[in-house]
Design an enzyme around this catalytic site. Structure first.
Site, mmCIF file in Angstrom:
data_model
loop_
_atom_site.group_PDB
_atom_site.id
_atom_site.type_symbol
_atom_site.label_atom_id
_atom_site.label_comp_id
_atom_site.label_asym_id
_atom_site.label_seq_id
_atom_site.Cartn_x
_atom_site.Cartn_y
_atom_site.Cartn_z
ATOM 1 C CG ASP A 1 6.437 -2.798 9.987
ATOM 2 O OD1 ASP A 1 6.772 -3.307 8.899
ATOM 3 O OD2 ASP A 1 6.366 -1.571 10.172
ATOM 4 C CB THR B 1 -2.101 7.511 -2.880
ATOM 5 O OG1 THR B 1 -1.480 6.221 -3.065
ATOM 6 C CG2 THR B 1 -1.163 8.596 -3.366
ATOM 7 N NE ARG C 1 -2.138 1.308 3.810
ATOM 8 C CZ ARG C 1 -2.818 1.631 4.894
ATOM 9 N NH1 ARG C 1 -4.124 1.445 4.923
ATOM 10 N NH2 ARG C 1 -2.215 2.103 5.966
ATOM 11 C CG ASP D 1 2.927 -2.289 9.290
ATOM 12 O OD1 ASP D 1 3.031 -1.338 8.501
ATOM 13 O OD2 ASP D 1 3.070 -3.484 8.954
HETATM 14 C C1 PRP Z 1 -0.962 -4.110 4.804
HETATM 15 C C2 PRP Z 1 -1.888 -5.277 5.050
HETATM 16 C C3 PRP Z 1 -2.782 -5.226 3.841
HETATM 17 C C4 PRP Z 1 -2.901 -3.754 3.571
HETATM 18 C C5 PRP Z 1 -4.216 -3.285 4.108
HETATM 19 O O1 PRP Z 1 0.030 -4.473 3.918
HETATM 20 O O2 PRP Z 1 -1.209 -6.490 5.198
HETATM 21 O O3 PRP Z 1 -2.248 -5.902 2.711
HETATM 22 O O4 PRP Z 1 -1.821 -3.121 4.268
HETATM 23 O O5 PRP Z 1 -4.429 -1.958 3.774
HETATM 24 P P1 PRP Z 1 -5.582 -1.505 2.786
HETATM 25 O O6 PRP Z 1 -6.822 -2.257 3.159
HETATM 26 O O7 PRP Z 1 -5.691 -0.032 3.082
HETATM 27 O O8 PRP Z 1 -5.144 -1.776 1.378
HETATM 28 P P2 PRP Z 1 1.220 -3.479 3.520
HETATM 29 O O9 PRP Z 1 0.845 -2.691 2.304
HETATM 30 O O10 PRP Z 1 1.651 -2.684 4.715
HETATM 31 O O11 PRP Z 1 2.366 -4.459 3.072
HETATM 32 P P3 PRP Z 1 3.119 -5.623 3.900
HETATM 33 O O12 PRP Z 1 2.162 -6.771 4.014
HETATM 34 O O13 PRP Z 1 4.292 -5.921 3.032
HETATM 35 O O14 PRP Z 1 3.515 -5.087 5.241
HETATM 36 N N1 URA Z 2 -1.989 -2.213 7.401
HETATM 37 C C1 URA Z 2 -1.654 -2.675 8.624
HETATM 38 O O1 URA Z 2 -0.755 -3.500 8.755
HETATM 39 N N2 URA Z 2 -2.337 -2.213 9.693
HETATM 40 C C2 URA Z 2 -3.339 -1.315 9.591
HETATM 41 O O2 URA Z 2 -3.935 -0.949 10.611
HETATM 42 C C3 URA Z 2 -3.668 -0.842 8.305
HETATM 43 C C4 URA Z 2 -2.979 -1.308 7.226
#
Ligand code: PRP
Ligand code: URA
Length: 213
Positions: free
Chosen positions: A206, A107, A103, A203
């Site tokens: 993380d 944006t 994400r 997160d």
């Molecule tokens: C996080 C989570 C989802 C997304 C949710 O991933 O695991 O995939 O954000 O957000 P949204 O509903 O607003 O799209 P992230 O993009 O942080 O990537 P990651 O899994 O590599 O940490």
């Molecule tokens: N992605 C995450 O990992 N946590 C949130 O709360 C939103 C997006």
């Protein structure tokens, strides 16, 4: 979209530990894994099976077997990987495809950076794994991708969802003529100004794997 919020004391107990900011990564990974297995039980309620006869040591019995083609499990990288083993425990013969999405934190648009899925998903049941449904951008894009390839039955499994994300998925997918179900351990209050789920768990990627930078 059908939304199923799990209502079970064990799921609530584990989700509470998962949310706790003092829970360390190894414990977080174990809890996520355990939660998925519990959620998978509900999420696979509609998994396709067909009737078979089985010879027991005593007599012939009527039973069922999973129908081919097998379900496809799709973890959304990176955080969805933390849910894969728990899902495979319940569906060991499912195939697995991968979608890498991140994400844009300004944006909130989801960017797809990796894809390893069968080209043809005609008639396939798909189980999408992602711990967090926040704005819904990532999950909406993942579902659209699978449907474009022919999937005709989608179940998303999340640990937490925000009402804004659920509403977005419903709006984005309103034109789809296939069943879409969301099974989640919790439906939280709202998103904050950074697109984080409140109260959420922070997160997920993380907390599972460390800060990506
Ligand atoms: C996080 C989570 C989802 C997304 C949710 O991933 O695991 O995939 O954000 O957000 P949204 O509903 O607003 O799209 P992230 O993009 O942080 O990537 P990651 O899994 O590599 O940490
Ligand atoms: N992605 C995450 O990992 N946590 C949130 O709360 C939103 C997006």
């Amino acid at each position: 979209m059908q939304v199923h919020v799990a209502d079970h004391p064990l799921i609530s107990h584990k989700l509470t530990l998962l949310r706790d900011e003092t829970t360390d990564s190894p414990t977080f990974r174990r809890l996520a894994d355990e939660l998925v297995t519990l959620l998978a039980y509900e999420a696979t309620r509609d998994v396709r099976v067909h009737g078979v006869d089985v010879q027991t040591p005593v007599a012939l019995a009527r039973g069922v077997r999973l129908t081919d083609p097998r379900p496809l499990v799709v973890p959304i990288l990176r955080a969805g990987l933390g849910m894969l083993e728990g899902m495979q425990r319940l569906l060991p013969t499912a195939e697995v495809g991968f979608l890498g999405m991140v994400r844009n934190e300004e944006t909130f648009e989801a960017v797809t950076y990796a894809e390893r899925l069968p080209d043809d998903l005609t008639g396939r049941q798909c189980y999408v794994l992602d711990p967090m449904l926040a704005t819904g951008g990532s999950l909406a894009a993942a579902i659209a991708f699978l449907v474009q390839r022919g999937a005709d039955h989608i179940t998303a499994i999340t640990l937490l969802a925000a009402p804004e994300g659920v509403a977005r998925i419903e709006a984005d997918l309103a034109h789809l003529d296939i069943p879409v179900t969301l099974v989640t351990a919790g439906l939280d209050e709202r998103l904050d100004e950074h697109g984080y789920i409140v109260p959420g768990l922070g997160d997920a990627g993380d907390r599972l794997y460390g800060v990506a930078g």
